[in-house]
Design a protein around this motif. Structure first.
Motif, PDB file in Angstrom:
ATOM      1  N   LYS A  84       0.582 -14.226  18.499  1.00 21.01           N
ATOM      2  CA  LYS A  84      -0.599 -14.828  19.101  1.00 21.01           C
ATOM      3  C   LYS A  84      -1.734 -13.817  19.037  1.00 21.01           C
ATOM      4  O   LYS A  84      -1.596 -12.674  19.474  1.00 21.01           O
ATOM      5  CB  LYS A  84      -0.309 -15.233  20.539  1.00 21.01           C
ATOM      6  CG  LYS A  84      -1.378 -16.054  21.165  1.00 21.01           C
ATOM      7  CD  LYS A  84      -0.921 -16.645  22.470  1.00 21.01           C
ATOM      8  CE  LYS A  84      -2.023 -17.589  22.935  1.00 21.01           C
ATOM      9  NZ  LYS A  84      -1.596 -18.407  24.054  1.00 21.01           N
TER      10      LYS A  84
ATOM     11  N   GLY B 118      -5.545 -13.833  20.257  1.00 22.65           N
ATOM     12  CA  GLY B 118      -6.504 -14.621  21.034  1.00 22.65           C
ATOM     13  C   GLY B 118      -5.882 -15.943  21.419  1.00 22.65           C
ATOM     14  O   GLY B 118      -4.818 -15.993  22.029  1.00 22.65           O
ATOM     15  N   THR B 119      -6.521 -17.038  21.030  1.00 16.49           N
ATOM     16  CA  THR B 119      -5.998 -18.368  21.338  1.00 16.49           C
ATOM     17  C   THR B 119      -5.229 -18.973  20.161  1.00 16.49           C
ATOM     18  O   THR B 119      -4.703 -20.067  20.283  1.00 16.49           O
ATOM     19  CB  THR B 119      -7.151 -19.318  21.722  1.00 16.49           C
ATOM     20  OG1 THR B 119      -8.075 -19.390  20.626  1.00 16.49           O
ATOM     21  CG2 THR B 119      -7.870 -18.825  22.966  1.00 16.49           C
ATOM     22  N   CYS B 120      -5.171 -18.269  19.046  1.00 15.93           N
ATOM     23  CA  CYS B 120      -4.488 -18.785  17.847  1.00 15.93           C
ATOM     24  C   CYS B 120      -3.058 -18.261  17.778  1.00 15.93           C
ATOM     25  O   CYS B 120      -2.804 -17.086  18.023  1.00 15.93           O
ATOM     26  CB  CYS B 120      -5.217 -18.349  16.582  1.00 15.93           C
ATOM     27  SG  CYS B 120      -6.858 -19.018  16.417  1.00 15.93           S
ATOM     28  N   THR B 121      -2.154 -19.136  17.432  1.00 17.27           N
ATOM     29  CA  THR B 121      -0.770 -18.746  17.168  1.00 17.27           C
ATOM     30  C   THR B 121      -0.547 -18.868  15.669  1.00 17.27           C
ATOM     31  O   THR B 121      -0.790 -19.904  15.073  1.00 17.27           O
ATOM     32  CB  THR B 121       0.208 -19.661  17.928  1.00 17.27           C
ATOM     33  OG1 THR B 121      -0.082 -19.561  19.323  1.00 17.27           O
ATOM     34  CG2 THR B 121       1.636 -19.223  17.691  1.00 17.27           C
TER      35      THR B 121
END
Length: 122
Positions: free
Chosen positions: A53, A55-58
């Motif tokens: 992960k 930030g907000t991205c996986t």
């Protein structure tokens, strides 16, 4: 290697597209499909990834074993020595956790037979 510098080229493995596209001046994305003959190996190879992960991205990234084999699969001869030195460094760093059984599982998919020969030489 946890190096977060922006590389000249990023390789993205996907089940649909094979191309090289320019993102910015001198920065490229290389889309690549995993195939063996007519068979699409994307689903089989997906199990050799780890989720991270940022930030907000996986994102799913290749595990160390698959990354090493992929880098040896079709080497760029201009950077081959640099990649070999990185692989040596990785193997020294992860000598206790490097999973040879995982390498065997990757080989069973029908991919990276030439890579294992290059790894043996290293």
């Amino acid at each position: 290697m946890l190096n977060y510098d922006i590389p000249q080229e990023i390789e993205i493995i996907n089940p649909f597209k094979q191309s090289k596209e320019s993102v910015l001046s001198g920065k490229f994305i290389k889309f690549k499909k995993y195939t063996s003959g007519e068979n699409n190996l994307f689903k089989k190879m997906k199990k050799f990834t780890n989720k991270i992960k940022i930030g907000t991205c996986t994102l799913q990234i290749s595990n160390i074993e698959n990354s090493i084999l992929e880098s040896l699969y079709n080497p760029d001869y201009l950077t081959a020595n640099y990649h070999q030195e990185l692989i040596k460094k990785l193997l020294r760093k992860h000598k206790k956790t490097f999973n040879f059984k995982m390498v065997e599982e990757i080989m069973k998919t029908g991919k990276h037979h030439s890579s294992i020969n290059r790894l043996y030489k290293i």
